[in-house]
Structure formats: structure tokens, C-alpha cells
Design an enzyme around this catalytic site. Sequence first.
Site, PDB file in Angstrom:
ATOM      1  N   GLN A  65       5.997 -15.423   9.349  1.00  0.00           N
ATOM      2  CA  GLN A  65       5.015 -15.491   8.250  1.00  0.00           C
ATOM      3  C   GLN A  65       5.547 -14.891   6.951  1.00  0.00           C
ATOM      4  O   GLN A  65       5.007 -15.133   5.881  1.00  0.00           O
ATOM      5  CB  GLN A  65       3.732 -14.734   8.642  1.00  0.00           C
ATOM      6  CG  GLN A  65       2.983 -15.384   9.773  1.00  0.00           C
ATOM      7  CD  GLN A  65       2.061 -14.410  10.498  1.00  0.00           C
ATOM      8  OE1 GLN A  65       0.895 -14.305  10.158  1.00  0.00           O
ATOM      9  NE2 GLN A  65       2.567 -13.698  11.490  1.00  0.00           N
ATOM     10  N   ASP A 118      -0.399  -9.315   3.454  1.00  0.00           N
ATOM     11  CA  ASP A 118      -1.701  -8.978   4.047  1.00  0.00           C
ATOM     12  C   ASP A 118      -2.874  -9.163   3.078  1.00  0.00           C
ATOM     13  O   ASP A 118      -4.026  -9.229   3.513  1.00  0.00           O
ATOM     14  CB  ASP A 118      -1.708  -7.519   4.522  1.00  0.00           C
ATOM     15  CG  ASP A 118      -0.688  -7.255   5.618  1.00  0.00           C
ATOM     16  OD1 ASP A 118      -0.197  -8.225   6.214  1.00  0.00           O
ATOM     17  OD2 ASP A 118      -0.380  -6.075   5.862  1.00  0.00           O
ATOM     18  N   GLY A 178      -1.550  -8.704  10.105  1.00  0.00           N
ATOM     19  CA  GLY A 178      -2.753  -8.102   9.518  1.00  0.00           C
ATOM     20  C   GLY A 178      -3.097  -6.856  10.311  1.00  0.00           C
ATOM     21  O   GLY A 178      -3.768  -6.941  11.330  1.00  0.00           O
ATOM     22  N   HIS A 212       7.184 -12.260  12.198  1.00  0.00           N
ATOM     23  CA  HIS A 212       7.827 -12.220  10.880  1.00  0.00           C
ATOM     24  C   HIS A 212       8.131 -13.587  10.289  1.00  0.00           C
ATOM     25  O   HIS A 212       8.523 -13.657   9.120  1.00  0.00           O
ATOM     26  CB  HIS A 212       9.096 -11.359  10.967  1.00  0.00           C
ATOM     27  CG  HIS A 212       8.775  -9.918  11.232  1.00  0.00           C
ATOM     28  ND1 HIS A 212       8.476  -9.451  12.485  1.00  0.00           N
ATOM     29  CD2 HIS A 212       8.657  -8.859  10.401  1.00  0.00           C
ATOM     30  CE1 HIS A 212       8.200  -8.165  12.426  1.00  0.00           C
ATOM     31  NE2 HIS A 212       8.307  -7.780  11.175  1.00  0.00           N
ATOM     32  N   GLU A 270       0.810  -1.217   0.000  1.00  0.00           N
ATOM     33  CA  GLU A 270       0.000   0.000   0.000  1.00  0.00           C
ATOM     34  C   GLU A 270       0.857   1.287   0.000  1.00  0.00           C
ATOM     35  O   GLU A 270       0.667   2.171  -0.843  1.00  0.00           O
ATOM     36  CB  GLU A 270      -0.863  -0.069   1.266  1.00  0.00           C
ATOM     37  CG  GLU A 270      -1.857   1.001   1.437  1.00  0.00           C
ATOM     38  CD  GLU A 270      -2.104   1.267   2.932  1.00  0.00           C
ATOM     39  OE1 GLU A 270      -1.647   0.480   3.790  1.00  0.00           O
ATOM     40  OE2 GLU A 270      -2.737   2.293   3.224  1.00  0.00           O
ATOM     41  N   GLY A 271       1.820   1.356   0.931  1.00  0.00           N
ATOM     42  CA  GLY A 271       2.648   2.559   1.054  1.00  0.00           C
ATOM     43  C   GLY A 271       3.478   2.778  -0.199  1.00  0.00           C
ATOM     44  O   GLY A 271       3.582   3.897  -0.722  1.00  0.00           O
TER      45      GLY A 271
END
Length: 341
Positions: free
Chosen positions: A274, A127, A170, A272, A103-104
Amino acid sequence: MRIGVLTSGGDCPGLNAVIRSVVHRGVVDHGDEIIGFEDGWRGLLDGRYRDLTLDSVSGILAQGGTILGSTRVEKSHLRDGIETAREHVAKLGLDAVIPIGGEGTLKAARLFSDAGLPIVGVPKTIDNDIACTDVTFGFDTAVSVATEALDRLKTTAESHQRVMVVELMGRHTGWIALHAGMAAGAHAIVVPERPFHIDRLTEVVRERFERGKKFAIVVVAEGAKPEPGSMHWEEGTIDIYGHERFSGVANQLSRELEHRLGKEARPVILGHVQRGGTPTSYDRVLATRFGWHAVEAAHKGAFGHLTALQGTDIELVPLAEAVADLKTVPAERYAEAETVI
Ligand code: F6P
């Protein structure tokens, strides 16, 4: 063409597969020259890069992380860096820049694109919260890692007759919690989209023990919060990138459940793990397709767009649309999980 590629924001399994794909498609099929900026946008702003050849991307398809490095950059630093970025792109003779990020990064991509830089974005995030694409690579890997962890936690939870409260990544959306929770048969799934009520959650777990079950697994996304006023709650803080640093929902929830149920509870924060390690085959394929299509988009001059999976096809979507909204877990998807709260 001369193409610059960079990876920015939190890393994600599959980044190297995109880099490799950009180099393969560009060099082999179009005769392009590819360079990689180091450490995300920072490399573009500092003019730090390296040449990417077929040799330098050999063997990276299955590697986790990113060979280029990744950083987060403050928004103000990016805004102030537009002219510098433009100068570096011109000096390096780049015809296209392919930022790979969440997103960023995609918001920054839009900023640079609106300023006239030739940008084609590639979405990534474990995410899975980018609205224009059905899935982002990294998500499947994160769900697989989380599911395996939940399966393992079940056996130790049963041995000790405990409640395990498992915190998954998330920030704003509960996709990983929803999918991993469903895949592992969790007994309650808590997501940020739906503030939880501690009374209801306690009842779900209590009712399970009353049915003679010996343990319970509660899956909770890190950004989940209680209904305001429903339990004592410590808020997190905001970091320099504007992201919330959470105060630990698993810790707070497991303390509360232990107290209310009179059963031992343990918080487990997967963190992390994940995001680490080799991508699943699904993520390798999606990442490779995104890289391929990003190069094609650059050759067509489709700047200001990003690649997106829609159905089984990769489409090009304007960056402006991609960053407008986050893809949250809709109520009907949440309702499909067997036990929700
Ligand atoms: O956006 C990806 C993500 O992994 C989120 O799930 C998580 O909240 C965040 O990044 C962690 O960021 P950092 O690596 O900066 O701790």
C-alpha cells in the site's frame, strides 16, 4: 535562503514530489540553496546531508519512496539531540528546515521548533490521520492500491466460495479500510475506532451466504480489535518507537469466521504494498502544492507551522494544533458505508 529538507517515519508515495517541489520553488523562484538530510532526523543529528539541485531532483516526481531515505528515531534520542541539531543547523547556515512526515515526525518537529529551530512541517501519511489537513498525500495512492487488490480478490473468492479477510494498514484509524472497502463494495468493514463483535460480524457474512451469494469480502484495518471478552484475542507487543506490533487481526478473524461459518476463509495482509510505487496524480499534485507552500512559509518566516489542505486551499497551521489529536473515522462517515458491522 539555505533550506534543509528531510523525510522521516514510514515512507509514503509523494515524498519525492515534495522534495522536487521544494527544490524547484526554492532554487528557480527564490535563488535558494537546498540541502537534503539523509535518513530523516537521523541525518540532521549526524550531520549527514547532500546538496539538492535541479539536476538531482530531475525525474523523481512520479517515483515512490524517498530519494533521501527515511528512518524512525526513538523519542529519547530526539530529545537528547536538540543541542546537536541546533549546532548542525547553525554550522550549515540553514535559515529553515522542512521535515516531511506523519504524526511522530510532526511531534518531533514541534519539539525542535519549541527549542527555537526554524521549522516548517509538511504532513504525510498513507493513514490520513492528521487532524488539521483534509487529506495527506499517499492516502489516495494507498486506497487505489487496496481497492485494486480487493477487486482482484473478489474473483478468486467467488471461484472458491471463500471468505476473504483483507487486512489493510491503519494503526489507530480506519480511513484506508473505509475508503477502499466502500470503493470495492466490501461486505463488511472493520475499523479500529469501533471494536467489533464477532457474533455480529459472523451474522453479516452468514446472512450473505444465506441469500445465495458465493463469497464474502471482509475488510479490516490492522489496528481493529474485538469488543473486550467477545472472542479469544492475542494482543500484540510494543516496539522501541512506542508503536504497537499487531498480532494479526486478519489471521485471527479468518480462523474464527471459518470455525463459526463452516466456510473456507483466507487472511490476506496487503501490508507495505500500500505504501510502495508511484503516487496517483492526486497525490503528486497535493505533494507538489505542499512543497511550494512550505518554501513560501519559510520565506515569510512562518516557522512553527505546517502546510495543511483545507477545502481547496493550502493553509498554514501551528504545529502545536496539528499534533494535538488524531483524525479518526467519525460514526457518521462509518455509517455511510453500505454494510458496516
Ligand atoms: O503510519 C504509516 C504506516 O504505514 C501504518 O499504516 C503502519 O501501521 C505502519 O506505518 C507500518 O510501519 P513500518 O513500516 O515500520 O512497518
